[in-house]
Design a protein around this motif. Structure first.
Motif, PDB file in Angstrom:
ATOM      1  N   GLY A  48       0.838  -1.249  -0.040  1.00 41.22           N
ATOM      2  CA  GLY A  48       0.051  -0.031  -0.022  1.00 41.22           C
ATOM      3  C   GLY A  48       0.898   1.222   0.172  1.00 41.22           C
ATOM      4  O   GLY A  48       0.286   2.487   0.060  1.00 41.22           O
ATOM      5  N   GLU A  49       2.096   1.177  -0.282  1.00 40.46           N
ATOM      6  CA  GLU A  49       3.106   2.393  -0.246  1.00 40.46           C
ATOM      7  C   GLU A  49       3.044   2.749  -1.756  1.00 40.46           C
ATOM      8  O   GLU A  49       3.168   2.294  -2.606  1.00 40.46           O
ATOM      9  CB  GLU A  49       4.415   2.100   0.142  1.00 40.46           C
ATOM     10  N   THR A  50       2.880   4.127  -1.630  1.00 42.49           N
ATOM     11  CA  THR A  50       2.984   4.950  -2.977  1.00 42.49           C
ATOM     12  C   THR A  50       4.459   5.084  -3.586  1.00 42.49           C
ATOM     13  O   THR A  50       5.255   5.623  -2.648  1.00 42.49           O
ATOM     14  CB  THR A  50       2.395   6.251  -2.694  1.00 42.49           C
ATOM     15  N   ILE A  51       4.702   4.987  -4.671  1.00 40.51           N
ATOM     16  CA  ILE A  51       5.867   5.224  -5.289  1.00 40.51           C
ATOM     17  C   ILE A  51       5.761   5.965  -6.468  1.00 40.51           C
ATOM     18  O   ILE A  51       5.039   5.637  -7.385  1.00 40.51           O
ATOM     19  CB  ILE A  51       6.453   3.633  -5.889  1.00 40.51           C
ATOM     20  N   CYS A  52       6.550   7.060  -6.776  1.00 38.13           N
ATOM     21  CA  CYS A  52       6.497   7.939  -7.845  1.00 38.13           C
ATOM     22  C   CYS A  52       7.601   7.583  -8.771  1.00 38.13           C
ATOM     23  O   CYS A  52       8.781   8.101  -8.223  1.00 38.13           O
ATOM     24  CB  CYS A  52       6.496   9.315  -7.288  1.00 38.13           C
ATOM     25  N   PHE A  53       7.539   7.576 -10.039  1.00 37.52           N
ATOM     26  CA  PHE A  53       8.591   7.523 -11.061  1.00 37.52           C
ATOM     27  C   PHE A  53       8.766   8.802 -11.794  1.00 37.52           C
ATOM     28  O   PHE A  53       7.460   9.228 -12.317  1.00 37.52           O
ATOM     29  CB  PHE A  53       8.463   6.208 -11.817  1.00 37.52           C
ATOM     30  N   LEU A  54       9.826   9.240 -11.970  1.00 41.01           N
ATOM     31  CA  LEU A  54       9.720  10.543 -12.625  1.00 41.01           C
ATOM     32  C   LEU A  54      10.704  10.452 -13.810  1.00 41.01           C
ATOM     33  O   LEU A  54      11.922   9.558 -14.011  1.00 41.01           O
ATOM     34  CB  LEU A  54      10.700  11.707 -11.840  1.00 41.01           C
ATOM     35  N   THR A  55      10.428  10.829 -15.148  1.00 45.85           N
ATOM     36  CA  THR A  55      11.442  10.736 -16.395  1.00 45.85           C
ATOM     37  C   THR A  55      10.973  11.729 -17.128  1.00 45.85           C
ATOM     38  O   THR A  55       9.907  12.551 -17.162  1.00 45.85           O
ATOM     39  CB  THR A  55      10.933   9.165 -16.912  1.00 45.85           C
ATOM     40  N   ASN A  56      11.678  11.954 -18.097  1.00 47.17           N
ATOM     41  CA  ASN A  56      11.613  13.079 -19.206  1.00 47.17           C
ATOM     42  C   ASN A  56      11.466  12.108 -20.717  1.00 47.17           C
ATOM     43  O   ASN A  56      11.455  12.688 -21.736  1.00 47.17           O
ATOM     44  CB  ASN A  56      12.663  13.780 -19.330  1.00 47.17           C
ATOM     45  N   ILE A  57      11.113  10.817 -20.445  1.00 47.45           N
ATOM     46  CA  ILE A  57      10.792  10.149 -21.625  1.00 47.45           C
ATOM     47  C   ILE A  57       9.242   9.882 -21.875  1.00 47.45           C
ATOM     48  O   ILE A  57       8.477   9.371 -20.801  1.00 47.45           O
ATOM     49  CB  ILE A  57      11.458   8.552 -21.574  1.00 47.45           C
ATOM     50  N   PHE A  58       8.691  10.053 -22.941  1.00 46.78           N
ATOM     51  CA  PHE A  58       7.266  10.052 -23.100  1.00 46.78           C
ATOM     52  C   PHE A  58       6.717   9.030 -24.088  1.00 46.78           C
ATOM     53  O   PHE A  58       5.694   8.863 -24.183  1.00 46.78           O
ATOM     54  CB  PHE A  58       6.720  11.551 -23.556  1.00 46.78           C
ATOM     55  N   ASP A  59       7.687   8.707 -24.893  1.00 41.55           N
ATOM     56  CA  ASP A  59       7.240   7.593 -26.019  1.00 41.55           C
ATOM     57  C   ASP A  59       7.544   6.258 -25.726  1.00 41.55           C
ATOM     58  O   ASP A  59       7.573   5.180 -26.414  1.00 41.55           O
ATOM     59  CB  ASP A  59       8.209   7.952 -27.179  1.00 41.55           C
ATOM     60  N   GLN A  60       7.431   5.820 -24.365  1.00 41.21           N
ATOM     61  CA  GLN A  60       7.608   4.324 -23.993  1.00 41.21           C
ATOM     62  C   GLN A  60       6.442   4.064 -22.906  1.00 41.21           C
ATOM     63  O   GLN A  60       5.824   5.112 -22.218  1.00 41.21           O
ATOM     64  CB  GLN A  60       8.812   4.085 -23.308  1.00 41.21           C
ATOM     65  N   GLN A  61       6.003   2.926 -22.939  1.00 41.62           N
ATOM     66  CA  GLN A  61       4.906   2.572 -22.007  1.00 41.62           C
ATOM     67  C   GLN A  61       5.291   2.664 -20.650  1.00 41.62           C
ATOM     68  O   GLN A  61       6.317   2.478 -20.259  1.00 41.62           O
ATOM     69  CB  GLN A  61       4.431   1.146 -22.495  1.00 41.62           C
ATOM     70  N   ALA A  62       4.275   2.602 -19.868  1.00 47.84           N
ATOM     71  CA  ALA A  62       4.840   2.855 -18.178  1.00 47.84           C
ATOM     72  C   ALA A  62       5.464   1.531 -17.809  1.00 47.84           C
ATOM     73  O   ALA A  62       6.162   1.531 -16.953  1.00 47.84           O
ATOM     74  CB  ALA A  62       3.443   3.148 -17.526  1.00 47.84           C
ATOM     75  N   GLU A  63       5.096   0.430 -18.511  1.00 47.63           N
ATOM     76  CA  GLU A  63       5.631  -0.987 -18.176  1.00 47.63           C
ATOM     77  C   GLU A  63       7.152  -0.696 -18.422  1.00 47.63           C
ATOM     78  O   GLU A  63       7.848  -1.263 -17.617  1.00 47.63           O
ATOM     79  CB  GLU A  63       4.961  -1.956 -18.851  1.00 47.63           C
ATOM     80  N   VAL A  64       7.558  -0.108 -19.422  1.00 46.31           N
ATOM     81  CA  VAL A  64       9.110   0.031 -19.770  1.00 46.31           C
ATOM     82  C   VAL A  64       9.714   0.878 -18.908  1.00 46.31           C
ATOM     83  O   VAL A  64      10.887   0.653 -18.589  1.00 46.31           O
ATOM     84  CB  VAL A  64       9.099   0.425 -21.297  1.00 46.31           C
ATOM     85  N   ILE A  65       9.067   1.934 -18.660  1.00 48.12           N
ATOM     86  CA  ILE A  65       9.572   2.956 -17.749  1.00 48.12           C
ATOM     87  C   ILE A  65       9.888   2.262 -16.420  1.00 48.12           C
ATOM     88  O   ILE A  65      10.901   2.317 -15.628  1.00 48.12           O
ATOM     89  CB  ILE A  65       8.716   3.960 -17.500  1.00 48.12           C
ATOM     90  N   ILE A  66       8.806   1.606 -15.821  1.00 48.45           N
ATOM     91  CA  ILE A  66       9.267   0.868 -14.558  1.00 48.45           C
ATOM     92  C   ILE A  66      10.300  -0.275 -14.471  1.00 48.45           C
ATOM     93  O   ILE A  66      11.017  -0.436 -13.669  1.00 48.45           O
ATOM     94  CB  ILE A  66       7.807   0.474 -13.944  1.00 48.45           C
ATOM     95  N   LEU A  67      10.250  -0.700 -15.761  1.00 49.05           N
ATOM     96  CA  LEU A  67      11.350  -2.011 -15.910  1.00 49.05           C
ATOM     97  C   LEU A  67      12.750  -1.361 -15.995  1.00 49.05           C
ATOM     98  O   LEU A  67      13.690  -1.675 -15.303  1.00 49.05           O
ATOM     99  CB  LEU A  67      11.082  -2.675 -17.173  1.00 49.05           C
ATOM    100  N   PHE A  68      12.969  -0.125 -16.569  1.00 49.12           N
ATOM    101  CA  PHE A  68      14.124   0.596 -16.632  1.00 49.12           C
ATOM    102  C   PHE A  68      14.486   0.855 -15.440  1.00 49.12           C
ATOM    103  O   PHE A  68      15.808   0.632 -14.902  1.00 49.12           O
ATOM    104  CB  PHE A  68      13.834   1.832 -17.486  1.00 49.12           C
ATOM    105  N   TYR A  69      13.698   1.309 -14.434  1.00 48.81           N
ATOM    106  CA  TYR A  69      14.037   1.468 -13.264  1.00 48.81           C
ATOM    107  C   TYR A  69      14.263   0.509 -12.223  1.00 48.81           C
ATOM    108  O   TYR A  69      15.415   0.502 -11.479  1.00 48.81           O
ATOM    109  CB  TYR A  69      12.828   2.394 -12.085  1.00 48.81           C
ATOM    110  N   LYS A  70      13.587  -0.666 -12.258  1.00 42.44           N
ATOM    111  CA  LYS A  70      14.102  -1.843 -11.872  1.00 42.44           C
ATOM    112  C   LYS A  70      15.355  -2.435 -12.086  1.00 42.44           C
ATOM    113  O   LYS A  70      16.237  -3.064 -11.165  1.00 42.44           O
ATOM    114  CB  LYS A  70      12.997  -2.929 -12.059  1.00 42.44           C
ATOM    115  N   LYS A  71      15.915  -2.231 -13.222  1.00 42.65           N
ATOM    116  CA  LYS A  71      17.232  -2.303 -13.609  1.00 42.65           C
ATOM    117  C   LYS A  71      18.375  -1.759 -12.805  1.00 42.65           C
ATOM    118  O   LYS A  71      19.435  -2.051 -12.787  1.00 42.65           O
ATOM    119  CB  LYS A  71      17.613  -1.869 -15.034  1.00 42.65           C
ATOM    120  N   ARG A  72      17.974  -0.664 -12.150  1.00 43.17           N
ATOM    121  CA  ARG A  72      18.839  -0.109 -11.131  1.00 43.17           C
ATOM    122  C   ARG A  72      19.579  -1.049 -10.018  1.00 43.17           C
ATOM    123  O   ARG A  72      20.733  -0.722  -9.519  1.00 43.17           O
ATOM    124  CB  ARG A  72      18.271   1.116 -10.484  1.00 43.17           C
ATOM    125  N   TRP A  73      18.731  -2.102  -9.858  1.00 44.69           N
ATOM    126  CA  TRP A  73      19.211  -2.954  -8.796  1.00 44.69           C
ATOM    127  C   TRP A  73      20.532  -3.595  -9.181  1.00 44.69           C
ATOM    128  O   TRP A  73      21.414  -4.217  -8.313  1.00 44.69           O
ATOM    129  CB  TRP A  73      18.257  -4.011  -8.271  1.00 44.69           C
TER     130      TRP A  73
END
Length: 395
Positions: A283-308
């Motif tokens: 139930g915790e809120t997570i906010c992803f910030l990007t300047n990429i507009f031409d990719q699906q939300a799924e791709v942006i979130i996957l990008f961030y998960k790669k940070r691990w």
């Protein structure tokens, strides 16, 4: 050399011809006024020492340099010897540029072993920092950890960019103000973006300066980060009502085009960003910030998960390559050791990846294989046939 199912230590070492190392030493003038510890000699000494000894020291490097085995392997003058004090002094004054350029050379050559598909995955660059503390406060410079000066440790910050295959750059910070990731990670990102175009940079929410996000957009540097929950912004456009749509283990709440307030908090930045708000299973809120507009939300979130991936890389450096151990406590020596550790990490990572091994196994087998190469060389030098003992000759 193309990517294949197996690769030997001999093949890896042949990727960087010895004359290229010598040429870099000449170009950077690293051997100016040197009598024994030339750039090439120190390079091989540190590389061999990091691989052979878990917690190497200047005294162990002294013994290693003076050994017949080391001199034979790297074709050094058998009559030359050094003291650990000479190694310490040399590390404190050698031109770091030689080691940085050698690191870049290894990065370029070893990257060529990957397929085009794998290199596409390297378009995502993770940027993060790790801290190494010196308990005895022997560091000539360093950040203080703790509130009491008499008990506070000194620490050094290493900020690294990692493309999922190799570390692509490193910066070292030691002043107190550089504890802030708002100062260090952007410096690495901007520097790296000038060298490597069309990359997507991933970093954590510790980077929070709005002016940094604005500058990245101005310089057309694509990024994905986190925005702290509760941060003020102006919604320009609602891009999607998430309605709890599942993206992995997250529930999408909404997507917006937003403007952020300047660091002072009173005026809005002219640039717009994309804000993806989701909720995890707790139930915790997570906010992803990007300047990429031409990719699906799924791709942006996957990008961030790669940070691990960079966290896994840091663990490898510290557990397998003793990255937390200082061989030199001078700022110059620390920089040299960082570049040498990263060069060894690249050799081990490509060896691990192609031979499909774990980190520990890769380092163990790499070391064994290198010892076998030395024995084969000695046998050949003495006029013997190494195939009597070994299944194959040196490649």
């Amino acid at each position: 050399m193309s990517l294949k199912n197996k690769i030997s230590v001999g093949e890896l070492l042949k990727l960087i011809p010895d004359d290229r190392i010598s040429a870099l030493a000449k170009d950077t003038k690293v051997d100016y006024c040197a009598k024994v510890l030339y750039g090439r000699s120190v390079f091989y000494l540190l590389l061999y020492g990091l691989l052979q000894v878990d917690r190497s020291s200047q005294r162990t490097l002294e013994d290693m340099f003076n050994s017949s085995k080391f001199k034979f392997l790297f074709n050094l003058d058998p009559t030359k010897t050094v003291r650990h004090s000479s190694i310490s002094e040399r590390l404190s004054v050698m031109d770091v540029d030689f080691f940085e350029k050698t690191f870049e050379l290894f990065y370029e050559k070893l990257s060529s072993l990957y397929s085009e598909e794998e290199m596409l995955g390297a378009l995502i660059v993770r940027a993060d920092s790790t801290m190494v503390a010196e308990a005895c406060s022997k560091l000539s410079q360093g950040m203080r950890v703790g509130t009491k000066k008499e008990t506070a440790k000194k620490q050094i910050k290493y900020t690294i960019s990692f493309d999922g295959l190799f570390p692509s750059s490193v910066s070292i910070f030691s002043s107190q103000k550089e504890l802030s990731e708002d100062l260090t990670i952007p410096k690495v990102v901007f520097s790296q973006a000038k060298k490597q175009k069309q990359k997507v940079y991933i970093f954590d929410r510790e980077v929070n300066k709005r002016s940094t996000f604005s500058q990245m957009s101005e310089e057309q540097i694509e990024f994905v980060s986190r925005l702290r929950v509760g941060s003020r912004y102006h919604c320009v456009e609602l891009l999607e009502e998430g309605n709890g749509r599942q993206i992995g283990n997250l529930s999408l709440l909404k997507q917006e085009r937003v403007q952020l307030y300047k660091d002072a908090g009173k005026e809005l930045l002219p640039e717009t960003f994309r804000l993806i708000t989701a909720e995890n299973e707790k139930g915790e809120t997570i906010c992803f910030l990007t300047n990429i507009f031409d990719q699906q939300a799924e791709v942006i979130i996957l990008f961030y998960k790669k940070r691990w991936d960079i966290e896994v890389f840091f663990r490898f450096l510290k557990q397998e390559l003793n990255f937390s151990h200082f061989i030199s406590t001078s700022e110059n020596g620390i920089k040299i050791m960082v570049y040498m550790t990263l060069i060894l990490s690249m050799l081990l990572m490509i060896y691990k990846r192609i031979n499909q091994l774990g980190y520990k196994t890769a380092k163990r087998r790499f070391t064994i294989e290198l010892d076998e190469i030395i024995i084969q060389m000695i046998v050949i030098k003495c006029g013997g046939d190494p195939t009597i003992v070994f299944r194959q000759k040196i490649v």
